[in-house]
Design a protein around this motif. Structure first.
Motif, PDB file in Angstrom:
ATOM      1  N   LYS A  50       0.838  -1.209   0.000  1.00  0.00           N
ATOM      2  CA  LYS A  50       0.000   0.000   0.000  1.00  0.00           C
ATOM      3  C   LYS A  50       0.869   1.253   0.000  1.00  0.00           C
ATOM      4  O   LYS A  50       0.558   2.233  -0.663  1.00  0.00           O
ATOM      5  CB  LYS A  50      -0.934   0.004   1.212  1.00  0.00           C
ATOM      6  CG  LYS A  50      -2.110  -0.905   1.066  1.00  0.00           C
ATOM      7  CD  LYS A  50      -3.047  -0.724   2.245  1.00  0.00           C
ATOM      8  CE  LYS A  50      -4.415  -1.183   1.826  1.00  0.00           C
ATOM      9  NZ  LYS A  50      -5.464  -0.546   2.558  1.00  0.00           N
ATOM     10  N   GLY A  51       1.968   1.203   0.752  1.00  0.00           N
ATOM     11  CA  GLY A  51       2.893   2.342   0.778  1.00  0.00           C
ATOM     12  C   GLY A  51       3.511   2.594  -0.583  1.00  0.00           C
ATOM     13  O   GLY A  51       3.667   3.740  -1.002  1.00  0.00           O
ATOM     14  N   VAL A  52       3.866   1.529  -1.294  1.00  0.00           N
ATOM     15  CA  VAL A  52       4.445   1.682  -2.632  1.00  0.00           C
ATOM     16  C   VAL A  52       3.423   2.300  -3.586  1.00  0.00           C
ATOM     17  O   VAL A  52       3.743   3.205  -4.354  1.00  0.00           O
ATOM     18  CB  VAL A  52       4.947   0.323  -3.178  1.00  0.00           C
ATOM     19  CG1 VAL A  52       5.298   0.413  -4.643  1.00  0.00           C
ATOM     20  CG2 VAL A  52       6.146  -0.155  -2.380  1.00  0.00           C
ATOM     21  N   PHE A  53       2.176   1.836  -3.529  1.00  0.00           N
ATOM     22  CA  PHE A  53       1.140   2.388  -4.405  1.00  0.00           C
ATOM     23  C   PHE A  53       0.893   3.856  -4.104  1.00  0.00           C
ATOM     24  O   PHE A  53       0.758   4.678  -5.017  1.00  0.00           O
ATOM     25  CB  PHE A  53      -0.161   1.602  -4.282  1.00  0.00           C
ATOM     26  CG  PHE A  53      -0.119   0.260  -4.949  1.00  0.00           C
ATOM     27  CD1 PHE A  53       0.626   0.038  -6.095  1.00  0.00           C
ATOM     28  CD2 PHE A  53      -0.823  -0.795  -4.421  1.00  0.00           C
ATOM     29  CE1 PHE A  53       0.663  -1.196  -6.715  1.00  0.00           C
ATOM     30  CE2 PHE A  53      -0.803  -2.048  -5.024  1.00  0.00           C
ATOM     31  CZ  PHE A  53      -0.056  -2.245  -6.176  1.00  0.00           C
ATOM     32  N   ARG A  54       0.840   4.214  -2.837  1.00  0.00           N
ATOM     33  CA  ARG A  54       0.632   5.626  -2.481  1.00  0.00           C
ATOM     34  C   ARG A  54       1.810   6.479  -2.905  1.00  0.00           C
ATOM     35  O   ARG A  54       1.635   7.597  -3.371  1.00  0.00           O
ATOM     36  CB  ARG A  54       0.386   5.750  -0.982  1.00  0.00           C
ATOM     37  CG  ARG A  54      -0.969   5.247  -0.577  1.00  0.00           C
ATOM     38  CD  ARG A  54      -1.218   5.456   0.889  1.00  0.00           C
ATOM     39  NE  ARG A  54      -2.564   5.001   1.214  1.00  0.00           N
ATOM     40  CZ  ARG A  54      -2.930   4.607   2.403  1.00  0.00           C
ATOM     41  NH1 ARG A  54      -2.066   4.602   3.391  1.00  0.00           N
ATOM     42  NH2 ARG A  54      -4.165   4.213   2.615  1.00  0.00           N
ATOM     43  N   THR A  55       3.004   5.951  -2.726  1.00  0.00           N
ATOM     44  CA  THR A  55       4.192   6.700  -3.126  1.00  0.00           C
ATOM     45  C   THR A  55       4.232   6.882  -4.632  1.00  0.00           C
ATOM     46  O   THR A  55       4.574   7.957  -5.127  1.00  0.00           O
ATOM     47  CB  THR A  55       5.465   5.974  -2.651  1.00  0.00           C
ATOM     48  OG1 THR A  55       5.382   5.778  -1.241  1.00  0.00           O
ATOM     49  CG2 THR A  55       6.710   6.779  -2.962  1.00  0.00           C
ATOM     50  N   SER A  56       3.861   5.854  -5.387  1.00  0.00           N
ATOM     51  CA  SER A  56       3.907   5.953  -6.851  1.00  0.00           C
ATOM     52  C   SER A  56       2.923   6.989  -7.379  1.00  0.00           C
ATOM     53  O   SER A  56       3.104   7.503  -8.476  1.00  0.00           O
ATOM     54  CB  SER A  56       3.624   4.591  -7.499  1.00  0.00           C
ATOM     55  OG  SER A  56       2.278   4.219  -7.307  1.00  0.00           O
ATOM     56  N   ALA A  57       1.906   7.300  -6.594  1.00  0.00           N
ATOM     57  CA  ALA A  57       0.930   8.305  -7.020  1.00  0.00           C
ATOM     58  C   ALA A  57       1.420   9.726  -6.771  1.00  0.00           C
ATOM     59  O   ALA A  57       0.848  10.674  -7.304  1.00  0.00           O
ATOM     60  CB  ALA A  57      -0.389   8.089  -6.294  1.00  0.00           C
ATOM     61  N   VAL A  59       5.128  10.621  -6.494  1.00  0.00           N
ATOM     62  CA  VAL A  59       6.497  10.946  -6.909  1.00  0.00           C
ATOM     63  C   VAL A  59       6.734  10.478  -8.340  1.00  0.00           C
ATOM     64  O   VAL A  59       5.958   9.711  -8.900  1.00  0.00           O
ATOM     65  CB  VAL A  59       7.557  10.308  -5.972  1.00  0.00           C
ATOM     66  CG1 VAL A  59       7.387  10.797  -4.553  1.00  0.00           C
ATOM     67  CG2 VAL A  59       7.510   8.804  -6.018  1.00  0.00           C
ATOM     68  N   SER A  60       7.837  10.926  -8.913  1.00  0.00           N
ATOM     69  CA  SER A  60       8.185  10.546 -10.276  1.00  0.00           C
ATOM     70  C   SER A  60       8.642   9.084 -10.315  1.00  0.00           C
ATOM     71  O   SER A  60       9.027   8.518  -9.284  1.00  0.00           O
ATOM     72  CB  SER A  60       9.309  11.438 -10.795  1.00  0.00           C
ATOM     73  OG  SER A  60      10.522  11.124 -10.134  1.00  0.00           O
ATOM     74  N   PRO A  61       8.616   8.478 -11.491  1.00  0.00           N
ATOM     75  CA  PRO A  61       9.091   7.093 -11.599  1.00  0.00           C
ATOM     76  C   PRO A  61      10.544   6.923 -11.138  1.00  0.00           C
ATOM     77  O   PRO A  61      10.879   5.913 -10.518  1.00  0.00           O
ATOM     78  CB  PRO A  61       8.948   6.776 -13.088  1.00  0.00           C
ATOM     79  CG  PRO A  61       7.867   7.683 -13.560  1.00  0.00           C
ATOM     80  CD  PRO A  61       8.025   8.937 -12.740  1.00  0.00           C
ATOM     81  N   LEU A  62      11.385   7.903 -11.424  1.00  0.00           N
ATOM     82  CA  LEU A  62      12.781   7.821 -10.994  1.00  0.00           C
ATOM     83  C   LEU A  62      12.878   7.833  -9.476  1.00  0.00           C
ATOM     84  O   LEU A  62      13.604   7.031  -8.881  1.00  0.00           O
ATOM     85  CB  LEU A  62      13.599   8.967 -11.590  1.00  0.00           C
ATOM     86  CG  LEU A  62      15.047   9.037 -11.106  1.00  0.00           C
ATOM     87  CD1 LEU A  62      15.800   7.777 -11.504  1.00  0.00           C
ATOM     88  CD2 LEU A  62      15.730  10.276 -11.645  1.00  0.00           C
ATOM     89  N   ALA A  63      12.152   8.744  -8.853  1.00  0.00           N
ATOM     90  CA  ALA A  63      12.180   8.820  -7.391  1.00  0.00           C
ATOM     91  C   ALA A  63      11.671   7.521  -6.775  1.00  0.00           C
ATOM     92  O   ALA A  63      12.238   7.024  -5.792  1.00  0.00           O
ATOM     93  CB  ALA A  63      11.352  10.002  -6.910  1.00  0.00           C
TER      94      ALA A  63
END
Length: 120
Positions: A50-57, A59-63
């Motif tokens: 869930k943290g990865v999905f929220r982060t991907s929404a 930040v940029s793909p590189l980040a």
């Protein structure tokens, strides 16, 4: 269809499940310890995902790639320290490749894409 290969591992899966159910119970709760660890692992993986999905929404793909690479790197370091696993040349090589690739990607010039659709 995705679960079909598990049919061939049926005996191993059943043996592992039986071993988990017969493991010693936890001191305070009458739950087999291996089952409890499995549940704790599943919950922690769900929280992480869930943290990865929220982060991907946000930040940029590189980040996101850098964040996930650092997380995996720290996981390997903790494994090495906690379980006394050796640090090998492959670990060093992989670290250089991952962070070098992320750095190279960050230095690439921006490419503008023409979004116009040409009609004939």
């Amino acid at each position: 269809i995705a679960l079909l290969p598990l049919f061939f591992l049926k005996d191993d899966i059943m043996a592992a499940a039986e071993s988990a159910w017969l493991s010693e119970p936890l001191p305070l709760v009458p739950v087999p310890s291996r089952v409890a660890w499995l549940l704790v692992n599943n919950v922690s993986q769900t929280i992480c995902l869930k943290g990865v999905f929220r982060t991907s929404a946000t930040v940029s793909p590189l980040a996101l790639t850098i964040i996930l690479s650092v997380r995996k790197f720290l996981s390997v370091v903790v494994s090495i320290m906690l379980f006394s696993n050796p640090w090998t040349i492959q670990h060093s090589f992989a670290t250089v490749l991952i962070f070098g690739g992320a750095f190279a990607y960050s230095q690439a010039p921006d490419v503008k894409v023409d979004k116009e659709v040409k009609s004939e």
